[in-house]
Design an enzyme around this catalytic site. Structure first.
Site, PDB file in Angstrom:
ATOM      1  N   ARG A  67      28.822  14.698 -24.249  1.00 25.83           N
ATOM      2  CA  ARG A  67      30.045  14.250 -24.925  1.00 25.83           C
ATOM      3  C   ARG A  67      31.258  14.410 -24.016  1.00 25.83           C
ATOM      4  O   ARG A  67      32.141  13.547 -23.985  1.00 25.83           O
ATOM      5  CB  ARG A  67      30.238  15.029 -26.226  1.00 25.83           C
TER       6      ARG A  67
ATOM      7  N   CYS B 298      37.685  21.940 -27.730  1.00 24.62           N
ATOM      8  CA  CYS B 298      36.326  21.524 -28.109  1.00 24.62           C
ATOM      9  C   CYS B 298      36.435  20.254 -28.926  1.00 24.62           C
ATOM     10  O   CYS B 298      37.309  19.421 -28.672  1.00 24.62           O
ATOM     11  CB  CYS B 298      35.606  22.636 -28.874  1.00 24.62           C
TER      12      CYS B 298
END
Length: 287
Positions: free
Chosen positions: A185, A244
Site C-alpha cells: 500500500r 498510517c
C-alpha cells in the site's frame, strides 16, 4: 488502596499478572479498546459484550471521535473526550489499563489517545486479551456500568500533526515521516481499502509496517526493534512523525520507538485517509 505508584514506571505496559493482582483496586480501570479494520468482518463491540476482562469498559475509537470531520476516529474536542470517558467511569488520577482483542493493535491507539489528552497513568496490557485468555484468567460478558467520574482532558496539541504540518515536513524536512502501512500500500502497488483514497505515500516518507514491530501480540524485544527501525532507514537521533492508514497503527510505531527511548514528536491524526483523499502530492514506489 492500590495507587498509581504501584505501577511499573519504566514501561508503557503492565503484565497480565500485575492486572490480575490489581483488578479490583478502586483506582484501576480496565479499558477494552478493540477495533477492527472495515475489511475484517468483525464487530469489536459485539465481541466485547460476549467476553471481556472483568470490569472492563468499552472504549469505541469511532464513537469517541470528531465525527464531523468525515475522517475515521479523529481526535474529539477536549470537552467531548472529558464527557465521554467520564461517562465510562474514568476519572482524573486513575490508572488506566488498555487492551484489545488482537494483542497489540488498536490498544496502542487507545493508549495514545488517553496519553495526548493528559492521562498521567495509562498503560497497555502486555499480550492483550489473547494472553489473558491463554492463561485461563477470568472473563465476563455484558455491559459494565461504572459510576460516572470527572476526567479533565488537556490535549497536547504539539503531539498531533495535521495535513499542513505534514506538507511542511514533506517539502522542507525537519522530521522523518514514518508510515506504518503494509509495504504494497505504501508503494502504491495495492489499492487503498477506503473508497476514493488514492494509492501511494507522502513524498519523502519512510515505511515501517507495524507488523514488523509486533510478534505474538506484543512488541518485539529491543534488539529486534532496533534492527527493523534501522532497516527502514530511520535515524532515531532525529525527530519522527508517525503515520498510517487512519491513525491506528501509527500509534503502534509510536510505542515501539518510545520503548527504545526515542518517542516520536507527533502522530499524523488524519494519516493516509486524509492525505490520500486530498489533492496533495503523492509518491509511488519505495521510499
Amino acid at each position: 488502596m492500590t495507587t498509581a505508584s504501584a505501577v511499573p514506571t519504566n514501561s508503557r505496559f503492565v503484565t497480565t499478572q500485575w492486572l490480575a493482582e490489581h483488578l479490583n483496586a478502586p483506582d484501576v480501570v480496565v479499558v477494552d479498546a478493540s477495533w477492527h479494520l472495515p475489511t475484517a468482518g468483525r464487530a469489536a463491540r459485539a465481541e466485547y459484550l460476549d467476553a471481556h476482562i472483568p470490569g472492563a469498559v468499552f472504549f469505541d475509537i469511532d464513537a469517541v471521535a470528531d465525527r464531523s470531520s468525515g475522517l475515521p476516529h479523529m481526535l474529539p474536542t477536549e470537552q467531548a473526550f472529558s464527557e465521554a470517558v467520564g461517562a465510562l467511569g474514568i476519572g482524573d488520577g486513575m490508572t488506566i489499563v488498555v487492551y484489545d482483542s488482537l494483542g497489540l493493535f488498536s490498544a496502542a491507539r487507545g493508549w495514545w489517545t488517553f496519553f495526548v489528552f493528559g492521562a498521567a497513568n495509562v498503560f497497555v496490557l502486555e499480550g492483550g486479551l489473547p494472553q489473558w485468555r491463554d492463561e485461563g484468567r477470568p472473563l465476563e460478558s455484558g455491559e459494565v456500568q461504572r459510576p460516572p467520574a470527572r476526567f479533565t482532558a488537556r490535549l497536547d496539541r504539539s503531539r498531533v500533526a495535521g495535513a499542513d504540518d505534514m506538507a511542511q515536513v514533506s517539502e522542507n524536512g525537519g522530521a522523518q515521516i514514518l508510515d506504518a502501512r503494509p509495504g504494497d500500500r505504501f508503494r502504491g502497488e495495492a489499492p487503498d481499502p477506503r473508497p476514493g483514497v488514492r494509492a501511494g505515500h507522502i513524498p519523502g516518507a519512510l515505511n515501517l509496517p507495524s507488523s514488523e514491530v509486533v510478534a505474538n501480540g506484543r512488541l518485539r524485544d529491543a534488539e529486534e526493534l532496533r534492527a527493523v527501525v534501522a532497516a527502514a532507514g530511520v535515524d532515531t537521533g532525529k525527530p519522527v512523525i508517525t503515520s498510517c492508514g487512519s491513525g491506528v497503527t501509527a500509534a503502534i510505531l509510536w510505542m515501539a520507538l518510545d520503548s527504545l527511548g526515542t518517542p516520536p514528536v507527533a502522530l499524523y491524526d488524519g494519516s493516509w485517509a486524509e492525505w490520500g483523499s486530498s489533492e496533495r502530492l503523492i509518491a509511488i514506489g519505495p521510499a
